[in-house]
Design a protein around this motif. Structure first.
Motif, short mmCIF file in Angstrom:
data_model
loop_
_atom_site.label_atom_id
_atom_site.label_comp_id
_atom_site.label_asym_id
_atom_site.label_seq_id
_atom_site.Cartn_x
_atom_site.Cartn_y
_atom_site.Cartn_z
N SER A 118 0.86 -1.18 0.00
CA SER A 118 0.00 0.00 0.00
C SER A 118 0.90 1.23 0.00
CB SER A 118 -0.93 0.01 1.21
OG SER A 118 -0.17 -0.01 2.41
N ALA A 119 0.36 2.35 -0.46
CA ALA A 119 1.17 3.56 -0.57
C ALA A 119 0.46 4.74 0.08
CB ALA A 119 1.44 3.88 -2.05
N ARG A 120 1.26 5.64 0.62
CA ARG A 120 0.74 6.89 1.18
C ARG A 120 1.48 8.03 0.50
NH1 ARG A 120 -1.96 8.93 5.55
NH2 ARG A 120 -2.32 6.82 6.35
N VAL A 121 0.73 8.89 -0.17
CA VAL A 121 1.33 10.01 -0.89
C VAL A 121 1.95 10.99 0.10
CG1 VAL A 121 0.89 11.94 -2.47
CG2 VAL A 121 -0.28 9.75 -2.80
N SER A 122 3.12 11.52 -0.26
CA SER A 122 3.85 12.43 0.60
C SER A 122 4.10 13.74 -0.13
CB SER A 122 5.19 11.81 1.01
OG SER A 122 6.03 12.75 1.65
N ALA A 123 4.22 14.82 0.64
CA ALA A 123 4.56 16.11 0.04
C ALA A 123 6.03 16.17 -0.33
CB ALA A 123 4.22 17.24 1.02
N GLU A 124 6.83 15.27 0.24
CA GLU A 124 8.26 15.22 -0.07
C GLU A 124 8.51 14.19 -1.16
OE1 GLU A 124 10.41 14.43 3.48
OE2 GLU A 124 9.73 16.24 4.50
N ARG A 125 9.48 14.47 -2.02
CA ARG A 125 9.81 13.57 -3.11
C ARG A 125 11.19 12.96 -2.89
NH1 ARG A 125 6.19 13.51 -6.82
NH2 ARG A 125 7.49 12.19 -8.15
N THR A 126 11.34 11.73 -3.37
CA THR A 126 12.63 11.06 -3.40
C THR A 126 13.10 11.06 -4.84
OG1 THR A 126 12.03 9.63 -1.54
CG2 THR A 126 13.84 8.90 -2.95
N VAL A 127 14.20 11.73 -5.11
CA VAL A 127 14.68 11.91 -6.47
C VAL A 127 16.18 11.65 -6.51
CG1 VAL A 127 14.86 13.48 -8.44
CG2 VAL A 127 12.90 13.65 -6.90
N GLY A 128 16.62 10.89 -7.49
CA GLY A 128 18.06 10.70 -7.66
C GLY A 128 18.41 9.33 -8.17
N GLU A 129 19.69 9.13 -8.42
CA GLU A 129 20.18 7.83 -8.87
C GLU A 129 20.42 6.92 -7.68
OE1 GLU A 129 22.61 8.70 -12.95
OE2 GLU A 129 23.61 9.29 -11.08
N VAL A 130 20.21 5.62 -7.89
CA VAL A 130 20.40 4.63 -6.84
C VAL A 130 21.04 3.39 -7.44
CG1 VAL A 130 18.51 5.40 -5.34
CG2 VAL A 130 18.04 3.78 -7.18
N ALA A 131 21.71 2.61 -6.59
CA ALA A 131 22.32 1.36 -7.03
C ALA A 131 22.35 0.41 -5.85
CB ALA A 131 23.72 1.59 -7.58
N GLY A 132 22.26 -0.88 -6.12
CA GLY A 132 22.29 -1.87 -5.06
C GLY A 132 22.31 -3.26 -5.63
N GLU A 133 21.98 -4.25 -4.82
CA GLU A 133 22.01 -5.65 -5.22
C GLU A 133 20.63 -6.27 -5.10
OE1 GLU A 133 24.57 -7.46 -6.46
OE2 GLU A 133 25.80 -5.65 -6.46
N SER A 134 20.27 -7.07 -6.09
CA SER A 134 19.02 -7.82 -6.06
C SER A 134 19.35 -9.31 -6.10
CB SER A 134 18.16 -7.46 -7.28
OG SER A 134 18.69 -8.05 -8.46
N GLU A 135 18.35 -10.14 -6.07
CA GLU A 135 18.58 -11.58 -6.11
C GLU A 135 19.22 -12.03 -7.42
OE1 GLU A 135 14.64 -13.80 -7.41
OE2 GLU A 135 14.23 -12.41 -5.78
N LEU A 136 19.11 -11.20 -8.45
CA LEU A 136 19.73 -11.52 -9.73
C LEU A 136 21.01 -10.73 -9.96
CD1 LEU A 136 16.63 -11.74 -12.12
CD2 LEU A 136 17.76 -13.56 -10.82
N GLY A 137 21.51 -10.08 -8.92
CA GLY A 137 22.73 -9.31 -9.05
C GLY A 137 22.48 -7.82 -8.98
N GLU A 138 23.43 -7.08 -9.47
CA GLU A 138 23.40 -5.62 -9.38
C GLU A 138 22.20 -5.02 -10.10
OE1 GLU A 138 26.90 -2.58 -10.37
OE2 GLU A 138 26.03 -3.51 -12.15
N VAL A 139 21.60 -3.99 -9.49
CA VAL A 139 20.56 -3.19 -10.14
C VAL A 139 20.87 -1.72 -9.90
CG1 VAL A 139 18.70 -4.89 -10.06
CG2 VAL A 139 19.06 -3.35 -8.12
#
Length: 231
Positions: A118-139
């Motif tokens: 479920s989601a709750r709309v926020s007045a603040e935004r998350t913006v930018g590049e991201v990187a990490g690891e998933s079960e299939l490797g890097e994302v």
């Protein structure tokens, strides 16, 4: 023939998310697979079957009018998901296919209930590049959203990217905030979804065209560039 249902391609087509379907089509062709993409807009009917469902992203002003329309399809979409049809939902599309969205003014709009979130709309935004690891490797990719999404306990996460879980994986149901678009930037996930769709359609992918290796190297370099900028 693999049938991809592309939900609301005109209404939810920002951030280049249509590129996810383009990537699936191109990679299918380079594996000898025939692909039929059916766009379903507001007011349209769903086709009788789907081997994969994609829904992209858009601003709240585009998402909000679609809740009533997606409610018409909710039972069918849940039945497809329960039967093992793979889904890819991006950001606002993920919100629409979750259980519900709480708007800024506190009103609650029902989603299709495909994803346990479920989601709750926020007045603040998350913006930018991201990187990490998933079960299939890097994302890696780019995020741009203004909502807090809660995922049910026990549901798998796509990856922890930065300080947030930026996606969910439940079997072949995949949802994420990642743009880039997601699949061209992270082609291992394109292949996972495409192979699941091919299995449902009863077709077998052929040997990969050599161009896939070139494209995948471009994606690898793009992810590496994001990682370097984040250091």
């Amino acid at each position: 023939m693999i049938t991809i249902v592309h939900l609301y391609p005109r209404e939810l087509g920002i951030n280049g998310d249509v590129g996810n379907v383009t990537a699936l089509a191109r990679r299918a062709g380079w594996r000898g697979l025939d692909l039929n993409v059916i766009g379903v807009g507001a007011g349209d009917r769903l086709p009788p079957e789907a081997h994969l469902v994609h829904i992209g992203s858009g601003p709240a002003s585009a998402r909000q009018p679609l809740h009533a329309d997606v409610a018409r399809h909710a039972a069918t979409l849940r039945a497809w998901a329960d039967d093992g049809v793979p889904f890819l939902a991006i950001a606002a599309g993920w919100q629409l296919l979750g259980r519900e969205v709480t708007e800024l003014d506190g009103t609650v709009a029902a989603g299709a209930g495909v994803f346990p979130s479920s989601a709750r709309v926020s007045a603040e935004r998350t913006v930018g590049e991201v990187a990490g690891e998933s079960e299939l490797g890097e994302v890696a990719g780019f995020v741009n959203y203004g909502a807090e999404t809660k995922v049910d306990a026990g549901a798998g996460r796509l990856a922890r990217l930065g300080s947030a879980d930026e996606g969910i994986v439940v079997g072949d149901l995949v949802a994420t905030h990642l743009h880039g678009p997601f699949l061209p930037m992270n082609p291992v996930w394109a292949d996972r979804l495409l192979e699941a769709a091919a299995h449902r359609a009863g077709v077998v992918p052929g040997e990969p065209d050599p161009r896939l290796a070139v494209i995948d190297d471009y994606a690898r370099r793009s992810r590496a560039a994001i990682r370097a900028r984040l250091r």
